[in-house]
Every structure is written in C-alpha cells, then in structure tokens.
Scaffold this motif. Structure first.
Motif, PDB file in Angstrom:
ATOM      1  N   ASN A  41      43.212  36.852  41.918  1.00  0.00           N
ATOM      2  CA  ASN A  41      42.098  36.782  40.970  1.00  0.00           C
ATOM      3  C   ASN A  41      41.518  38.165  40.668  1.00  0.00           C
ATOM      4  O   ASN A  41      40.318  38.317  40.487  1.00  0.00           O
ATOM      5  CB  ASN A  41      41.024  35.834  41.521  1.00  0.00           C
ATOM      6  CG  ASN A  41      40.175  35.241  40.426  1.00  0.00           C
ATOM      7  OD1 ASN A  41      40.698  34.803  39.415  1.00  0.00           O
ATOM      8  ND2 ASN A  41      38.885  35.226  40.624  1.00  0.00           N
ATOM      9  N   GLY A  42      42.370  39.172  40.664  1.00  0.00           N
ATOM     10  CA  GLY A  42      41.916  40.531  40.398  1.00  0.00           C
ATOM     11  C   GLY A  42      41.451  41.283  41.631  1.00  0.00           C
ATOM     12  O   GLY A  42      41.095  42.452  41.557  1.00  0.00           O
ATOM     13  N   CYS A  43      41.454  40.628  42.785  1.00  0.00           N
ATOM     14  CA  CYS A  43      41.034  41.277  44.038  1.00  0.00           C
ATOM     15  C   CYS A  43      42.265  41.893  44.712  1.00  0.00           C
ATOM     16  O   CYS A  43      43.214  41.185  45.054  1.00  0.00           O
ATOM     17  CB  CYS A  43      40.386  40.262  44.971  1.00  0.00           C
ATOM     18  SG  CYS A  43      39.687  40.996  46.464  1.00  0.00           S
ATOM     19  N   PRO A  44      42.254  43.217  44.923  1.00  0.00           N
ATOM     20  CA  PRO A  44      43.429  43.862  45.527  1.00  0.00           C
ATOM     21  C   PRO A  44      43.688  43.358  46.945  1.00  0.00           C
ATOM     22  O   PRO A  44      42.763  42.993  47.666  1.00  0.00           O
ATOM     23  CB  PRO A  44      43.050  45.346  45.565  1.00  0.00           C
ATOM     24  CG  PRO A  44      41.825  45.487  44.744  1.00  0.00           C
ATOM     25  CD  PRO A  44      41.183  44.146  44.643  1.00  0.00           C
ATOM     26  N   TYR A  45      44.961  43.360  47.317  1.00  0.00           N
ATOM     27  CA  TYR A  45      45.323  42.974  48.676  1.00  0.00           C
ATOM     28  C   TYR A  45      44.682  43.945  49.669  1.00  0.00           C
ATOM     29  O   TYR A  45      44.702  45.146  49.467  1.00  0.00           O
ATOM     30  CB  TYR A  45      46.849  42.973  48.847  1.00  0.00           C
ATOM     31  CG  TYR A  45      47.282  42.514  50.204  1.00  0.00           C
ATOM     32  CD1 TYR A  45      47.091  41.196  50.590  1.00  0.00           C
ATOM     33  CD2 TYR A  45      47.865  43.388  51.098  1.00  0.00           C
ATOM     34  CE1 TYR A  45      47.486  40.759  51.841  1.00  0.00           C
ATOM     35  CE2 TYR A  45      48.268  42.960  52.347  1.00  0.00           C
ATOM     36  CZ  TYR A  45      48.068  41.644  52.730  1.00  0.00           C
ATOM     37  OH  TYR A  45      48.452  41.213  53.967  1.00  0.00           O
ATOM     38  N   GLY A  46      44.081  43.396  50.725  1.00  0.00           N
ATOM     39  CA  GLY A  46      43.423  44.197  51.748  1.00  0.00           C
ATOM     40  C   GLY A  46      41.923  44.317  51.536  1.00  0.00           C
ATOM     41  O   GLY A  46      41.237  44.963  52.327  1.00  0.00           O
ATOM     42  N   ALA A  54      30.771  35.340  35.275  1.00  0.00           N
ATOM     43  CA  ALA A  54      31.532  35.929  34.172  1.00  0.00           C
ATOM     44  C   ALA A  54      32.708  36.752  34.692  1.00  0.00           C
ATOM     45  O   ALA A  54      33.801  36.724  34.129  1.00  0.00           O
ATOM     46  CB  ALA A  54      30.629  36.803  33.303  1.00  0.00           C
ATOM     47  N   GLY A  55      32.512  37.483  35.787  1.00  0.00           N
ATOM     48  CA  GLY A  55      33.581  38.292  36.362  1.00  0.00           C
ATOM     49  C   GLY A  55      34.696  37.447  36.940  1.00  0.00           C
ATOM     50  O   GLY A  55      35.867  37.818  36.864  1.00  0.00           O
ATOM     51  N   PRO A  61      36.171  41.907  39.528  1.00  0.00           N
ATOM     52  CA  PRO A  61      35.197  41.863  40.621  1.00  0.00           C
ATOM     53  C   PRO A  61      33.998  42.773  40.352  1.00  0.00           C
ATOM     54  O   PRO A  61      34.122  43.848  39.777  1.00  0.00           O
ATOM     55  CB  PRO A  61      35.986  42.343  41.838  1.00  0.00           C
ATOM     56  CG  PRO A  61      37.242  42.932  41.326  1.00  0.00           C
ATOM     57  CD  PRO A  61      37.439  42.485  39.921  1.00  0.00           C
ATOM     58  N   GLU A  62      32.844  42.300  40.809  1.00  0.00           N
ATOM     59  CA  GLU A  62      31.615  43.080  40.727  1.00  0.00           C
ATOM     60  C   GLU A  62      31.541  44.083  41.882  1.00  0.00           C
ATOM     61  O   GLU A  62      31.056  45.190  41.714  1.00  0.00           O
ATOM     62  CB  GLU A  62      30.426  42.120  40.776  1.00  0.00           C
ATOM     63  CG  GLU A  62      29.090  42.757  40.570  1.00  0.00           C
ATOM     64  CD  GLU A  62      27.978  41.713  40.533  1.00  0.00           C
ATOM     65  OE1 GLU A  62      26.860  42.107  40.196  1.00  0.00           O
ATOM     66  OE2 GLU A  62      28.205  40.532  40.849  1.00  0.00           O
ATOM     67  N   ILE A  82      33.605  34.562  46.006  1.00  0.00           N
ATOM     68  CA  ILE A  82      34.008  35.576  46.979  1.00  0.00           C
ATOM     69  C   ILE A  82      35.458  35.316  47.372  1.00  0.00           C
ATOM     70  O   ILE A  82      35.830  34.191  47.710  1.00  0.00           O
ATOM     71  CB  ILE A  82      33.105  35.562  48.215  1.00  0.00           C
ATOM     72  CG1 ILE A  82      31.658  35.852  47.789  1.00  0.00           C
ATOM     73  CG2 ILE A  82      33.580  36.581  49.244  1.00  0.00           C
ATOM     74  CD1 ILE A  82      30.667  35.843  48.914  1.00  0.00           C
ATOM     75  N   VAL A  83      36.262  36.360  47.315  1.00  0.00           N
ATOM     76  CA  VAL A  83      37.671  36.291  47.678  1.00  0.00           C
ATOM     77  C   VAL A  83      37.895  37.170  48.900  1.00  0.00           C
ATOM     78  O   VAL A  83      37.540  38.349  48.899  1.00  0.00           O
ATOM     79  CB  VAL A  83      38.580  36.780  46.519  1.00  0.00           C
ATOM     80  CG1 VAL A  83      40.032  36.854  46.965  1.00  0.00           C
ATOM     81  CG2 VAL A  83      38.433  35.886  45.311  1.00  0.00           C
ATOM     82  N   ASN A  84      38.464  36.595  49.951  1.00  0.00           N
ATOM     83  CA  ASN A  84      38.856  37.367  51.122  1.00  0.00           C
ATOM     84  C   ASN A  84      40.364  37.568  51.044  1.00  0.00           C
ATOM     85  O   ASN A  84      41.138  36.713  51.436  1.00  0.00           O
ATOM     86  CB  ASN A  84      38.480  36.653  52.418  1.00  0.00           C
ATOM     87  CG  ASN A  84      38.839  37.476  53.642  1.00  0.00           C
ATOM     88  OD1 ASN A  84      39.418  38.543  53.528  1.00  0.00           O
ATOM     89  ND2 ASN A  84      38.507  36.976  54.811  1.00  0.00           N
TER      90      ASN A  84
END
Length: 126
Positions: A41-46, A54-55, A61-62, A82-84
């Motif tokens: 979802n646009g969150c980099p690995y790690g 909206a984000g 990500p904000e 929130i993405v972990n």
C-alpha cells in the motif's frame, strides 16, 4: 553482571510480560503484504507507515518510520490506516493516555486505528 543490573534486567523482563498480557487489540490485521520484501500500500518494506484516509486511498503515507523505539505523534486525530511492513517479526504498539496500549500490529499486518488518544508509536523487535 552486578546485582543492581540483574535486578533491573529481571524487572524489565517482567514489565514487558505484564504489558503484553494486558494488550487490548482494536486494530485488526487486514491486508498483508503480497510478498516479503515488497512494498505494501505504498509502505516500503522494513517500515511502519501511517496514512490519513485520503493517503490510504492514494497509497501515500503521511508518516514513515524506520527505526525501533518511540515515535511521537503530533496533531493526529481520528481514523488512520497503519501498515506494519517491518521485517523479522517486528511489532508496533500504541502509546497514549491509557494505562494499557490500544493496539498491536505484528509484522505484515495493517489496520484502521482511531488516533484520538494515541500520542506515539513504539516499534520493537519481537
């Protein structure tokens, strides 16, 4: 190891066990990353990422957090995604006004969280 250091280590371990035993889960694992090592979802690995509504829709990500420890949140209220996407089984929990934390997200999970009473996130290795 000195007696003082040993007592402190035992007390810290006991506190960690007590904290995990009192966890209240309001975030639910929803989508998990498609493959280890890939963005989610646009969150980099790690990383751990926070999105406003909206984000989340635009996969922007904000906030992106890369390091373990406490990360203070300022002026963040209402629902956020929130993405972990951390590696190696690392977790993230909420810090806030309550004596117990409100959610924990294990590596590879994500969920919607109301940040109204949360003033920080704590990223740690499991």
């Amino acid at each position: 190891m000195s007696t003082h250091r040993l007592r402190r280590a035992v007390a810290s371990a006991g506190a960690a066990v007590a904290l995990s035993a009192t966890m209240v889960g309001t975030a639910h694992a929803s989508d998990s990353p498609s493959a280890e090592g890939s963005p989610h979802n646009g969150c980099p690995y790690g990383a751990v990422c926070i999105y406003n509504p909206a984000g989340e829709a635009t996969q922007t990500p904000e906030h992106v957090y890369w390091s373990y420890g406490k990360h203070q949140l300022y002026n963040e209220f209402g629902p956020h995604y929130i993405v972990n996407n951390q590696s190696g089984g690392a977790n993230v929990i909420s810090l806030g006004d309550l004596p117990e934390y409100q959610f924990e997200l294990t590596a590879g999970t994500a969920g919607w969280v109301n940040l109204t009473t949360i003033d920080g996130l704590w990223l740690y290795a499991n």
